[in-house]
Design an enzyme around this catalytic site. Sequence first.
Site, short mmCIF file in Angstrom:
data_model
loop_
_atom_site.label_atom_id
_atom_site.label_comp_id
_atom_site.label_asym_id
_atom_site.label_seq_id
_atom_site.Cartn_x
_atom_site.Cartn_y
_atom_site.Cartn_z
N ASN A 78 0.80 -1.23 0.00
CA ASN A 78 0.00 0.00 0.00
C ASN A 78 0.84 1.28 0.00
O ASN A 78 0.30 2.36 0.16
CB ASN A 78 -0.94 0.01 1.20
N ILE A 85 1.03 6.84 0.14
CA ILE A 85 0.33 5.84 0.95
C ILE A 85 -1.11 5.73 0.47
O ILE A 85 -1.80 6.74 0.33
CB ILE A 85 0.36 6.24 2.43
N CYS A 86 -1.55 4.51 0.24
CA CYS A 86 -2.94 4.28 -0.14
C CYS A 86 -3.71 3.92 1.13
O CYS A 86 -3.64 2.79 1.62
CB CYS A 86 -3.04 3.16 -1.17
N LEU A 87 -4.40 4.91 1.68
CA LEU A 87 -5.14 4.74 2.93
C LEU A 87 -6.33 5.69 2.88
O LEU A 87 -6.15 6.89 2.63
CB LEU A 87 -4.23 5.05 4.12
N LEU A 124 -1.15 -0.18 -4.00
CA LEU A 124 -0.46 0.74 -4.91
C LEU A 124 0.59 -0.04 -5.70
O LEU A 124 0.94 0.34 -6.81
CB LEU A 124 0.24 1.86 -4.13
#
Length: 198
Positions: A78, A85-87, A124
């Site tokens: 991620n 950051i994929c959050l 990601l």
Amino acid sequence: MQRTSRLKRELHLLTTEPPPGIMLWQNKNRMDDLQAQILGGANTPYDKGVFNLEVVVPERYPFEPPKIRFLTPIYHPNIDSAGRICLDVLRLPPKGAWRPSLNISTLLTSIQLLMGEPNPDDPLMADISSEYKYNKEVFIRNAKQWTEKYASQQKRASKTPDEEVTQSEASTPKESAISQKRKGNAISRKGKKPCLDS
């Protein structure tokens, strides 16, 4: 005005009562340019790692989330090679879950949790996600190697205080981008999708 007073409160709270394994400080006495450190959690491939992050607070904070990215390379499905950051809590609705009631401490704690529990279904880095799902032993070995190479406390402890200062002065966004490019060369580019900003 609201942004400044809120940031002062948050910085004070993070200085006096930081969450376990998280530190945050101002960069060059600017309230909108912050640096953070997250310690890798026990029983994760990031154990004993010290990960530096950049936190940029936008003008519209708290109505917009801070932009946070890793400066220390990390092997994670991620988090991409540029440190993005994929959050969901880092994005505005409808695609994200940011709310003005959240704060920087909550975001850093969420990132720390994501480090220990990756979300391979929203990656990601598709190749790392696939490795995490279908060959977890290889993922753990690779993540541990990256942690030892880029975030090891032992390497930091062996430096003199003067070297530490020189290193912290050198970790400008430009220099960190160079190290991120090096990291990106070690990973296949075809398995990567761009982070969707709202």
